[in-house]
Design a protein around this motif. Structure first.
Motif, PDB file in Angstrom:
ATOM      1  N   MET A   1      -1.127   8.615 -15.974  1.00 13.79           N
ATOM      2  CA  MET A   1      -0.535   7.258 -15.706  1.00 13.79           C
ATOM      3  C   MET A   1       1.104   8.142 -16.232  1.00 13.79           C
ATOM      4  N   ALA A   2       1.931   7.503 -15.344  1.00 19.12           N
ATOM      5  CA  ALA A   2       3.563   7.391 -15.120  1.00 19.12           C
ATOM      6  C   ALA A   2       3.893   6.818 -16.149  1.00 19.12           C
ATOM      7  N   ALA A   3       5.178   7.320 -16.208  1.00 16.54           N
ATOM      8  CA  ALA A   3       5.967   6.870 -17.801  1.00 16.54           C
ATOM      9  C   ALA A   3       6.373   4.827 -16.788  1.00 16.54           C
ATOM     10  N   PRO A   4       6.833   4.001 -17.542  1.00 15.79           N
ATOM     11  CA  PRO A   4       7.347   2.847 -16.884  1.00 15.79           C
ATOM     12  C   PRO A   4       8.773   3.622 -16.213  1.00 15.79           C
ATOM     13  N   SER A   5       9.627   4.293 -16.390  1.00 23.06           N
ATOM     14  CA  SER A   5      11.011   4.951 -16.460  1.00 23.06           C
ATOM     15  C   SER A   5      10.658   5.695 -14.720  1.00 23.06           C
ATOM     16  N   GLN A   6       9.160   5.705 -14.904  1.00 21.25           N
ATOM     17  CA  GLN A   6       8.936   6.834 -13.496  1.00 21.25           C
ATOM     18  C   GLN A   6       8.471   5.898 -12.550  1.00 21.25           C
ATOM     19  N   PRO A   7       8.654   5.681 -11.770  1.00 22.22           N
ATOM     20  CA  PRO A   7       7.671   4.623 -11.107  1.00 22.22           C
ATOM     21  C   PRO A   7       6.853   6.062  -9.951  1.00 22.22           C
ATOM     22  N   GLN A   8       5.750   5.459  -9.482  1.00 28.72           N
ATOM     23  CA  GLN A   8       5.115   5.665  -8.590  1.00 28.72           C
ATOM     24  C   GLN A   8       5.543   5.884  -7.292  1.00 28.72           C
ATOM     25  N   GLN A   9       5.117   6.840  -6.717  1.00 30.69           N
ATOM     26  CA  GLN A   9       5.521   6.998  -5.246  1.00 30.69           C
ATOM     27  C   GLN A   9       4.222   7.752  -4.350  1.00 30.69           C
ATOM     28  N   ALA A  10       3.961   7.137  -3.547  1.00 33.76           N
ATOM     29  CA  ALA A  10       3.057   7.754  -2.651  1.00 33.76           C
ATOM     30  C   ALA A  10       2.753   7.148  -1.288  1.00 33.76           C
ATOM     31  N   THR A  11       2.602   7.829  -0.545  1.00 35.76           N
ATOM     32  CA  THR A  11       1.653   6.996   0.939  1.00 35.76           C
ATOM     33  C   THR A  11       0.611   7.528   0.830  1.00 35.76           C
ATOM     34  N   PHE A  12       0.028   6.511   2.120  1.00 39.18           N
ATOM     35  CA  PHE A  12      -1.230   5.802   2.379  1.00 39.18           C
ATOM     36  C   PHE A  12      -1.299   5.613   3.417  1.00 39.18           C
ATOM     37  N   SER A  13      -2.785   5.563   4.234  1.00 40.69           N
ATOM     38  CA  SER A  13      -2.598   5.396   5.496  1.00 40.69           C
ATOM     39  C   SER A  13      -2.917   3.788   5.928  1.00 40.69           C
ATOM     40  N   ALA A  14      -3.157   3.366   4.696  1.00 40.74           N
ATOM     41  CA  ALA A  14      -3.235   1.672   4.809  1.00 40.74           C
ATOM     42  C   ALA A  14      -2.857   0.768   3.379  1.00 40.74           C
ATOM     43  N   ILE A  15      -2.541  -0.507   3.554  1.00 42.97           N
ATOM     44  CA  ILE A  15      -2.066  -0.728   2.593  1.00 42.97           C
ATOM     45  C   ILE A  15      -2.325  -2.674   1.930  1.00 42.97           C
ATOM     46  N   ILE A  16      -2.780  -3.066   1.017  1.00 40.11           N
ATOM     47  CA  ILE A  16      -3.910  -4.256   1.306  1.00 40.11           C
ATOM     48  C   ILE A  16      -3.038  -4.679  -0.327  1.00 40.11           C
ATOM     49  N   ILE A  17      -2.443  -5.915   0.200  1.00 41.95           N
ATOM     50  CA  ILE A  17      -1.869  -7.304  -0.748  1.00 41.95           C
ATOM     51  C   ILE A  17      -2.962  -8.168  -1.238  1.00 41.95           C
ATOM     52  N   GLY A  18      -3.659  -8.159  -2.573  1.00 39.64           N
ATOM     53  CA  GLY A  18      -3.965  -9.290  -2.999  1.00 39.64           C
ATOM     54  C   GLY A  18      -5.496  -8.572  -3.029  1.00 39.64           C
ATOM     55  N   ALA A  19      -6.230  -8.840  -4.575  1.00 39.52           N
ATOM     56  CA  ALA A  19      -7.931  -7.932  -3.979  1.00 39.52           C
ATOM     57  C   ALA A  19      -8.391  -9.184  -4.423  1.00 39.52           C
ATOM     58  N   GLY A  20      -8.414  -9.554  -3.690  1.00 38.26           N
ATOM     59  CA  GLY A  20      -9.720 -11.184  -4.103  1.00 38.26           C
ATOM     60  C   GLY A  20     -10.879 -10.593  -2.650  1.00 38.26           C
ATOM     61  N   ILE A  21     -11.796 -11.411  -2.566  1.00 45.83           N
ATOM     62  CA  ILE A  21     -12.404 -10.785  -1.887  1.00 45.83           C
ATOM     63  C   ILE A  21     -12.105 -10.676  -0.059  1.00 45.83           C
ATOM     64  N   GLN A  22     -10.985 -11.118  -0.125  1.00 41.73           N
ATOM     65  CA  GLN A  22     -10.771 -10.550   1.790  1.00 41.73           C
ATOM     66  C   GLN A  22     -10.612  -9.707   1.490  1.00 41.73           C
ATOM     67  N   GLY A  23      -9.328  -9.488   0.958  1.00 38.30           N
ATOM     68  CA  GLY A  23      -8.359  -8.443   0.317  1.00 38.30           C
ATOM     69  C   GLY A  23      -9.877  -6.739   0.012  1.00 38.30           C
ATOM     70  N   SER A  24     -10.469  -7.393  -1.060  1.00 32.08           N
ATOM     71  CA  SER A  24     -10.907  -6.172  -0.554  1.00 32.08           C
ATOM     72  C   SER A  24     -12.236  -5.464   0.169  1.00 32.08           C
ATOM     73  N   PHE A  25     -12.804  -7.083   0.940  1.00 32.78           N
ATOM     74  CA  PHE A  25     -13.145  -6.193   2.347  1.00 32.78           C
ATOM     75  C   PHE A  25     -12.451  -5.724   2.877  1.00 32.78           C
ATOM     76  N   THR A  26     -11.581  -6.187   3.162  1.00 37.10           N
ATOM     77  CA  THR A  26     -10.766  -5.382   4.411  1.00 37.10           C
ATOM     78  C   THR A  26     -10.573  -4.104   3.629  1.00 37.10           C
ATOM     79  N   ALA A  27     -10.132  -3.648   2.729  1.00 38.61           N
ATOM     80  CA  ALA A  27     -10.025  -2.539   1.967  1.00 38.61           C
ATOM     81  C   ALA A  27     -11.334  -1.564   1.975  1.00 38.61           C
ATOM     82  N   PHE A  28     -12.725  -1.912   1.085  1.00 36.81           N
ATOM     83  CA  PHE A  28     -13.327  -1.718   1.581  1.00 36.81           C
ATOM     84  C   PHE A  28     -13.912  -1.499   2.950  1.00 36.81           C
ATOM     85  N   HIS A  29     -13.559  -2.025   4.411  1.00 40.07           N
ATOM     86  CA  HIS A  29     -13.577  -1.076   6.231  1.00 40.07           C
ATOM     87  C   HIS A  29     -13.040  -0.401   6.242  1.00 40.07           C
ATOM     88  N   LEU A  30     -12.084  -1.093   5.800  1.00 44.12           N
ATOM     89  CA  LEU A  30     -10.445   0.554   5.670  1.00 44.12           C
ATOM     90  C   LEU A  30     -11.372   2.688   5.265  1.00 44.12           C
TER      91      LEU A  30
END
Length: 392
Positions: A1-30
């Motif tokens: 885990m990165a220290a709080p003073s060193q924020p994570q930086q990364a690139t993904f093919s897709a980002i979903i905001i919100g891990a309720g049932i709709q976002g989780s199924f979107t992530a699942f299909h992707l």
């Protein structure tokens, strides 16, 4: 885990905001499409702050609107696929009774989705749901596919399968800023992430997230009272453990409908709720001062006395949940009108959980520019006038 003073930086093919049932199924299909996917959740999981928690949700084929009725067979199939992949049970088939005044438009819409043989006569109704008292000029329909989805287990399962397929789930990270572009930049309390596509499925927090992107969506969060009622005589045939689910439509005293599930969550307690609530700020949903009137509880007490006399007329347990309603109670599944690589799924209006596998598939297809497996014409943002702010 990165220290709080060193924020994570990364690139993904897709980002979903919100891990309720709709976002989780979107992530699942992707993730099933072999995409490198990041699923972000502002609260530590599991939590009860949004719309996807709790042990049970109704699923059914009965739908007034044709577009949802057409989606339900696919949704049942996808739930079954998830059960097979995870090796767990997510659904109990109990059947569903739909009741209401004869000739009511909503009830007739359900009759069309169920077919000509859906009507129950008095004898059949007393066998299916002996604790229910039907009134004069009211009719009942039977949906054999109806039943209970195990909500918490379903959410946990789809997230576990997503992670097994290589997806990244980061909870406890609140989104602070979204910067549109060919690569969308999402800044959270713990990192900075980029992707060529962003899907926002943040429930009651969606409006606040898209406002800086120039969208004013007509989303109204509602605080819902989730009520459980004690059986007067435990073990007596009725709406208890062995009974089906039910929906009451078109009642003058309950214009938004009442629904009920058998005793599965608390022993001897039956879940009966009003399909509506009080406008609320999602950040303040649980800060309800004592003594504040709860009109839905009073409405339900009257319904219980009139239709379900085998239950005590005062609730034994009252919990809360969130709906996020659109004016027409249809979903929003669409691209941002200006930023086509930002996709929005919102406004599920208290009936989205059962359809989440299909919603996730549609949002996945929208984000990838693929042909839609179901029409999204009823779910466009532009059906609401004035949503795009001047200057964009």
């Amino acid at each position: 885990m990165a220290a709080p003073s060193q924020p994570q930086q990364a690139t993904f093919s897709a980002i979903i905001i919100g891990a309720g049932i709709q976002g989780s199924f979107t992530a699942f299909h992707l993730a099933q499409s072999h995409r490198d996917v990041l699923l972000l959740e502002q609260f530590i999981l599991p939590h009860s702050r949004g719309s996807s928690h709790g042990q049970s949700r109704i699923t059914r084929s009965a739908y007034t609107q044709e577009h949802y009725a057409r989606m339900m067979p696919d949704s049942f199939h996808l739930w079954q696929q998830l059960e097979a992949q995870a090796g767990t049970s997510l659904y109990r088939q109990t059947g569903l009774v739909v009741l209401g005044p004869s000739g009511d438009p909503e009830l007739e819409g359900c009759r069309c989705s169920l077919g000509a043989n859906a009507a129950l006569d008095a004898t059949e109704l007393s066998q299916r749901l002996p604790g229910l008292r039907l009134h004069a000029s009211e009719v009942a329909l039977w949906d054999s596919t109806g039943g209970v989805l195990f909500a918490d287990r379903a959410l946990r399962t789809v997230q576990e399968v997503f992670r097994r397929r290589g997806g990244t789930l980061r909870d406890g990270e609140k989104v602070l800023h979204i910067e549109p572009g060919a690569l969308v930049t999402v800044t959270t309390t713990a990192g900075v992430y980029r992707a060529p596509r962003l899907i926002i499925t943040a429930g009651a927090w969606t409006g606040a997230l898209v406002a800086p992107l120039g969208l004013h969506l007509p989303l109204q969060p509602l605080r819902i009272d989730v009520c459980y009622w004690r059986e007067k005589e435990s073990g007596k045939p009725g709406v208890g453990r062995a009974g089906p689910c039910f929906m009451a439509l078109g009642l003058s005293q309950a214009p938004h409908g009442v629904y009920g599930l058998p005793s599965l969550e608390y022993p001897g307690l039956v879940k009966v709720c009003y399909h509506h609530g009080i406008p609320t700020d999602p950040e303040k949903r649980d800060r309800v001062p004592p003594g504040i009137p709860r009109p839905s509880v009073a409405l339900l007490s009257s319904f219980i006395s009139s239709y379900l006399p085998g239950l005590e007329p005062e609730p034994a347990v009252v919990e809360t949940c969130l709906y996020t309603n659109t004016p027409d109670e249809d979903f929003i599944l669409d691209r941002h009108p200006k930023f086509s690589n930002i996709i929005i799924g919102a406004g599920f209006s208290g009936h989205g959980f059962k359809l989440a596998p299909v919603v996730g598939k549609l949002l996945c297809e929208l984000s990838l520019g693929e042909e839609q497996s179901h029409s999204t014409a009823p779910f466009t943002i532009t059906r609401f006038p004035g949503v795009l702010r001047a200057g964009l």
